[in-house]
Motif scaffolding. Structure first.
Motif, PDB file in Angstrom:
ATOM      1  N   ILE A  78      -8.524 -25.378 -15.335  1.00 45.82           N
ATOM      2  CA  ILE A  78      -9.683 -26.260 -15.158  1.00 45.82           C
ATOM      3  C   ILE A  78     -10.588 -25.743 -14.043  1.00 45.82           C
ATOM      4  N   PHE A  79     -10.003 -25.428 -12.897  1.00 44.77           N
ATOM      5  CA  PHE A  79     -10.830 -24.996 -11.770  1.00 44.77           C
ATOM      6  C   PHE A  79     -11.393 -23.592 -11.962  1.00 44.77           C
ATOM      7  N   ALA A  80     -10.790 -22.826 -12.854  1.00 44.62           N
ATOM      8  CA  ALA A  80     -11.367 -21.527 -13.182  1.00 44.62           C
ATOM      9  C   ALA A  80     -12.692 -21.690 -13.918  1.00 44.62           C
ATOM     10  N   LYS A  81     -12.862 -22.829 -14.588  1.00 45.08           N
ATOM     11  CA  LYS A  81     -14.096 -23.074 -15.355  1.00 45.08           C
ATOM     12  C   LYS A  81     -15.031 -24.074 -14.662  1.00 45.08           C
ATOM     13  N   THR A  82     -14.614 -24.590 -13.516  1.00 48.74           N
ATOM     14  CA  THR A  82     -15.442 -25.553 -12.791  1.00 48.74           C
ATOM     15  C   THR A  82     -16.546 -24.831 -12.026  1.00 48.74           C
ATOM     16  N   ARG A  83     -17.728 -25.416 -12.000  1.00 47.57           N
ATOM     17  CA  ARG A  83     -18.888 -24.751 -11.427  1.00 47.57           C
ATOM     18  C   ARG A  83     -19.442 -25.481 -10.196  1.00 47.57           C
ATOM     19  N   TYR A  84     -19.872 -24.700  -9.224  1.00 49.56           N
ATOM     20  CA  TYR A  84     -20.632 -25.204  -8.090  1.00 49.56           C
ATOM     21  C   TYR A  84     -22.032 -25.569  -8.570  1.00 49.56           C
ATOM     22  N   VAL A  85     -22.556 -26.730  -8.113  1.00 47.30           N
ATOM     23  CA  VAL A  85     -23.880 -27.186  -8.541  1.00 47.30           C
ATOM     24  C   VAL A  85     -24.749 -27.398  -7.304  1.00 47.30           C
ATOM     25  N   GLU A  86     -25.681 -26.497  -7.083  1.00 48.88           N
ATOM     26  CA  GLU A  86     -26.536 -26.570  -5.901  1.00 48.88           C
ATOM     27  C   GLU A  86     -27.375 -27.841  -5.883  1.00 48.88           C
ATOM     28  N   SER A  87     -27.858 -28.273  -7.061  1.00 49.12           N
ATOM     29  CA  SER A  87     -28.693 -29.482  -7.090  1.00 49.12           C
ATOM     30  C   SER A  87     -27.912 -30.712  -6.647  1.00 49.12           C
ATOM     31  N   VAL A  88     -26.610 -30.748  -6.879  1.00 48.47           N
ATOM     32  CA  VAL A  88     -25.769 -31.850  -6.404  1.00 48.47           C
ATOM     33  C   VAL A  88     -25.774 -31.886  -4.876  1.00 48.47           C
ATOM     34  N   VAL A  89     -25.651 -30.726  -4.259  1.00 46.73           N
ATOM     35  CA  VAL A  89     -25.665 -30.645  -2.799  1.00 46.73           C
ATOM     36  C   VAL A  89     -27.002 -31.135  -2.249  1.00 46.73           C
ATOM     37  N   GLN A  90     -28.086 -30.750  -2.896  1.00 41.22           N
ATOM     38  CA  GLN A  90     -29.400 -31.175  -2.421  1.00 41.22           C
ATOM     39  C   GLN A  90     -29.602 -32.678  -2.596  1.00 41.22           C
ATOM     40  N   LEU A  91     -29.122 -33.220  -3.715  1.00 42.29           N
ATOM     41  CA  LEU A  91     -29.315 -34.640  -3.989  1.00 42.29           C
ATOM     42  C   LEU A  91     -28.489 -35.539  -3.072  1.00 42.29           C
ATOM     43  N   ILE A  92     -27.346 -35.034  -2.623  1.00 38.36           N
ATOM     44  CA  ILE A  92     -26.470 -35.875  -1.790  1.00 38.36           C
ATOM     45  C   ILE A  92     -26.920 -35.896  -0.338  1.00 38.36           C
ATOM     46  N   LYS A  93     -27.797 -34.995   0.050  1.00 38.50           N
ATOM     47  CA  LYS A  93     -28.253 -34.952   1.436  1.00 38.50           C
ATOM     48  C   LYS A  93     -29.002 -36.225   1.804  1.00 38.50           C
ATOM     49  N   PRO A  94     -28.810 -36.732   3.023  1.00 37.86           N
ATOM     50  CA  PRO A  94     -29.516 -37.952   3.442  1.00 37.86           C
ATOM     51  C   PRO A  94     -31.012 -37.710   3.527  1.00 37.86           C
ATOM     52  N   MET A  95     -31.768 -38.788   3.364  1.00 38.31           N
ATOM     53  CA  MET A  95     -33.218 -38.706   3.468  1.00 38.31           C
ATOM     54  C   MET A  95     -33.611 -38.297   4.886  1.00 38.31           C
ATOM     55  N   PRO A  96     -34.719 -37.574   5.034  1.00 38.26           N
ATOM     56  CA  PRO A  96     -35.164 -37.178   6.374  1.00 38.26           C
ATOM     57  C   PRO A  96     -35.390 -38.391   7.267  1.00 38.26           C
ATOM     58  N   ALA A  97     -35.025 -38.250   8.519  1.00 33.53           N
ATOM     59  CA  ALA A  97     -35.197 -39.350   9.472  1.00 33.53           C
ATOM     60  C   ALA A  97     -36.670 -39.541   9.802  1.00 33.53           C
ATOM     61  N   GLY A  98     -37.006 -40.755  10.173  1.00 27.90           N
ATOM     62  CA  GLY A  98     -38.353 -41.019  10.645  1.00 27.90           C
ATOM     63  C   GLY A  98     -39.219 -41.818   9.694  1.00 27.90           C
ATOM     64  N   LYS A  99     -38.963 -41.722   8.412  1.00 33.56           N
ATOM     65  CA  LYS A  99     -39.769 -42.476   7.462  1.00 33.56           C
ATOM     66  C   LYS A  99     -39.286 -43.919   7.421  1.00 33.56           C
ATOM     67  N   PRO A 100     -40.163 -44.892   7.700  1.00 29.15           N
ATOM     68  CA  PRO A 100     -39.711 -46.285   7.754  1.00 29.15           C
ATOM     69  C   PRO A 100     -39.272 -46.806   6.378  1.00 29.15           C
ATOM     70  N   LYS A 101     -38.256 -47.642   6.381  1.00 27.45           N
ATOM     71  CA  LYS A 101     -37.786 -48.259   5.141  1.00 27.45           C
ATOM     72  C   LYS A 101     -38.818 -49.277   4.662  1.00 27.45           C
ATOM     73  N   ASN A 102     -38.923 -49.398   3.346  1.00 25.25           N
ATOM     74  CA  ASN A 102     -39.907 -50.325   2.796  1.00 25.25           C
ATOM     75  C   ASN A 102     -39.310 -51.069   1.609  1.00 25.25           C
ATOM     76  N   TRP A 103     -38.952 -52.310   1.845  1.00 19.86           N
ATOM     77  CA  TRP A 103     -38.310 -53.124   0.825  1.00 19.86           C
ATOM     78  C   TRP A 103     -39.194 -53.317  -0.398  1.00 19.86           C
ATOM     79  N   LYS A 104     -40.464 -53.589  -0.200  1.00 18.93           N
ATOM     80  CA  LYS A 104     -41.346 -53.848  -1.346  1.00 18.93           C
ATOM     81  C   LYS A 104     -41.477 -52.617  -2.245  1.00 18.93           C
TER      82      LYS A 104
END
Length: 369
Positions: A78-104
């Motif tokens: 299974i792990f011989a056929k499992t692939r690293y996914v760069e887009s997964v790493v990018q998507l899991i990264k937290p949002m940049p700090a500083g931008k205020p949250k906006n509920w609306k």
């Protein structure tokens, strides 16, 4: 979310040129299980990563063999056929700090016409099942419908990542963040749960697709939640959160009641600050009391009050703040049921979107009758 992972960042082993394959094989045989990953990922592609050659993965396979009696050769395949996914790493990264949250702004993403129309249609074709879930578990249909709508638009967006790839990537190649070690431990646990679930269900692990974080089906259950809380609500002898709307409905209700949902309890009441001269330390302490209802109305009165006369006085509440960017923050009083939803996703914005979407769909359905 759990052995602590290796303190060093894990990275892929690069492919060897054909002229070096023999030498590489000899070295690999000499070190055997001492093979490990390089110290840093360098813009790797899926072809660059060979997870089976990583010591951390070999250790994981050994653990699965010892703890759960998995066949080592099968896991290696299974792990011989499992692939690293760069887009997964990018998507899991937290949002940049500083931008205020906006509920609306957040709310508008989910309480919108297409999702409302899809929710009405989902409710209509599953009315009997939703009634049965509400009777059995005490979770109102509007909450179940709202939650599935927020998660996947009723199955429209369940994710196209192979779950084995996404979870392996996050379990062994999580990006550099302050919580990296804890998050890697969490995803390694979910990876083990995925392997257990597919073995128990006789499912090809490579056919299981989900979100970039490994969440599965209409309700986006993580593998551990699927194994623990999913139910066969259509009584066909199997649990299928990908295609069975009934199973998704029953599983969401079962999850919520297991995490503190109380039948008949309201969700939340609007609140406002008691005065302009609030004790900031007291306010901060109330806002950071955790995902639970801890205060009576009398205890909260020096800070906030609610104009809603229907708010029960004999229950406890948690103080919720919904920030609106540069505009004034909204305050709410959440009951145990509000906080049960936050056990699904630890976000006030998320829980309130589930509540609001469900209510709007309920009103739209009544208008169409």
């Amino acid at each position: 979310m759990s052995p602590i992972a290796d303190a060093n960042p894990t990275t892929p082993v690069k492919k060897q040129s054909s002229s070096k394959k023999k030498t590489h094989s000899a070295k690999k045989a000499a070190v055997k299980n001492k093979v490990t990953a390089p110290k840093a990922l360098q813009s790797a592609s899926s072809e660059d990563v060979h997870y089976l050659e990583w010591k951390e993965v070999q250790d994981f396979i050994e653990q699965m063999q010892t703890q759960y009696q998995f066949d080592k050769a099968q896991l290696s395949a299974i792990f011989a056929k499992t692939r690293y996914v760069e887009s997964v790493v990018q998507l899991i990264k937290p949002m940049p700090a500083g931008k205020p949250k906006n509920w609306k702004v957040y709310r508008a993403r989910f309480v919108e016409n297409a999702r409302i129309d899809a929710g009405v249609a989902f409710w209509e074709r599953n009315a009997e099942t939703l009634n049965r879930a509400e009777t059995l578990y005490g979770v109102p249909a509007e909450i179940i419908v709202g939650l599935i709508g927020v998660e996947t638009i009723y199955g429209k967006n369940t994710g196209n990542f192979r779950a084995i790839d996404a979870l392996t990537t996050l379990a062994f190649s999580y990006p550099e963040t302050p919580t990296k070690e804890a998050r890697m431990a969490f995803f390694r646990k979910e990876l083990s749960e995925l392997l257990l679930w597919t073995r128990e269900s006789a499912i090809d692990v490579f056919n299981v697709k989900g979100s970039y974080a490994g969440a599965l089906g209409l309700a986006q259950f993580m593998p551990s939640s699927l194994r623990q809380y999913a139910v066969d609500f259509d009584n066909d002898g199997k649990i299928n959160l990908k295609e069975s709307e009934a199973d998704a409905i029953g599983s969401v209700a079962h999850y919520l009641v297991t995490h503190g949902w109380k039948k008949g309890l309201p969700y939340a009441f609007p609140a406002s600050l008691s005065s302009e001269k609030i004790d900031e330390k007291h306010l901060s302490a109330a806002l950071n009391q955790g995902l639970k209802a801890s205060y009576t109305l009398d205890e909260l009165r020096p800070l906030v009050s609610t104009p809603d006369e229907n708010a029960p006085r004999n229950i406890k509440y948690g103080l919720i703040d919904l920030q609106n960017g540069e505009n004034p923050t909204e305050y709410w009083l959440g009951t145990d049921n509000f906080f049960a939803i936050t056990q699904y996703n630890r976000s006030y914005f998320y829980a309130m979107s589930v509540i609001d979407l469900g209510k709007v769909i309920s009103l739209a359905r009544k208008k169409s009758e």
